[in-house]
Enzyme design. Structure first.
Site, short mmCIF file in Angstrom:
data_model
loop_
_atom_site.label_atom_id
_atom_site.label_comp_id
_atom_site.label_asym_id
_atom_site.label_seq_id
_atom_site.Cartn_x
_atom_site.Cartn_y
_atom_site.Cartn_z
N THR A 1 0.68 -1.24 -0.11
CA THR A 1 0.00 -0.11 0.09
C THR A 1 0.86 1.16 -0.12
OG1 THR A 1 -0.43 0.54 2.40
CG2 THR A 1 -1.78 -1.26 1.22
N ASP A 2 2.12 1.29 0.02
CA ASP A 2 2.89 2.46 -0.02
C ASP A 2 4.16 2.05 -0.75
OD1 ASP A 2 3.14 5.15 0.32
OD2 ASP A 2 4.63 4.66 2.21
N CYS A 3 4.03 1.40 -1.95
CA CYS A 3 5.19 0.78 -2.82
C CYS A 3 5.49 1.78 -3.83
CB CYS A 3 4.76 -0.68 -3.33
SG CYS A 3 6.51 -1.17 -4.22
#
Length: 305
Positions: free
Chosen positions: A201-203
């Site tokens: 979710t924060d790649c």
């Protein structure tokens, strides 16, 4: 390194803005002692801090008792970061940095050492997107039955309530039609997910670092459980300063949606929808805490509408 640790001013500003005065000040004040505590507990020699480090973490290059290089990360624990060690343990180094030791309740992680100064931001955008797509693909594994990581459907339910509330509290910083579309998407997409996998979710490009046992590895997950299309929002809005400076920024973000969906065999409309919802939810939250990124995030949401 025997000197007492100094907390970077950038970390102090971010923590105070994002985490609330009381919780942030208590965490920040304890960081120097926390470094010493975990260096002793895990028998580490601290070499130097990694500057600038994470937005809500203090990280150090360290060596273990057997002289193996590693990284000590001390992060602020909240609903978004609480299960970082859970996800890292599930991945066990496949596509992500390997977890060596953890104290989840305190946000203390001992990680394999990567190259902290070499991220995908060092590559041209097209090449970086190719590498990021391959990294994120490796992270999409089935969760165990008892996995405690938050489901996407739960977060979408929260956004369905918080987006219109924040929009009203901020006196309507974007069109009401955009808010209505996002709320509808939260319900529709959450209810029709075709699968459930572990998501980072924060790649974004800054969270993929060069390694030694693998070319590129992801760091700093804020994991959730849900469909793959949800995981691409950070890549759709990546390098935001470049996006907003483009003559046709809407065409750029929509081109990213199409490319990422095709590269990863996903439905472009689901990628677009989740990216819109995430940009709007994050943009409104940023405005609510006086974070200057908020305006650009709202623009991204409008371009995806």
């Amino acid at each position: 390194m025997n000197d007492r640790v100094e907390v970077p001013e950038r970390l102090t500003r971010t923590a105070l803005r994002w985490c609330g005065e009381e919780a942030a000040r208590a965490w920040l004040a304890g960081l120097p002692d926390t470094v010493a505590e975990y260096a002793a507990r895990w028998d580490l020699t601290v070499e130097r801090p990694i500057i600038p480090g994470g937005a809500l973490s203090l990280t150090f290059l360290v060596r273990r008792a057997d002289d193996t290089p590693a990284t000590l990360k001390l992060g602020f624990v909240d609903r978004y970061t609480a299960h970082e060690p859970t996800a890292l343990a599930l991945w066990d180094g496949a596509g992500a940095v390997r977890l060596l030791e953890a104290d989840p309740a305190r946000g203390a992680l001992l990680l394999e050492r990567l190259q902290p100064d070499v991220s995908l931001r060092s590559l041209a955008e097209d090449r970086a997107m190719l590498e990021a797509a391959e990294v994120v693909r490796r992270l999409w594994v089935a969760p165990p039955a008892d996995c405690p990581i938050e489901p996407v459907a739960e977060r979408a339910g929260h956004w369905g309530e918080s987006i219109p509330r924040r929009h009203a509290d901020l006196a309507g910083p974007c069109p009401k039609a955009l808010v209505d579309e996002a709320v509808a998407l939260c319900a529709e997409l959450a209810a029709s997910q075709p699968e459930v996998v572990v998501l980072h979710t924060d790649c974004h490009h800054g969270n993929v670092l060069a390694g030694t046992r693998a070319k590129w590895l992801a760091i700093d997950p804020r994991p959730m459980l849900g469909e793959r299309a949800f995981d691409l929002g950070p890549l759709v809005r990546d390098r935001m300063a470049t996006v907003v400076a483009e003559p046709r920024p809407q065409a750029l973000v929509r081109r990213r949606v199409t490319w990422l969906a095709n590269a990863l065999d996903l439905d472009p409309e689901r990628v677009r929808g989740w990216a819109l919802v995430q940009a709007l939810a994050l943009g409104l939250w940023c405005l609510s805490v006086d974070d200057p990124a908020g305006e650009d995030l709202l623009s991204v949401a409008e371009w995806l509408s």
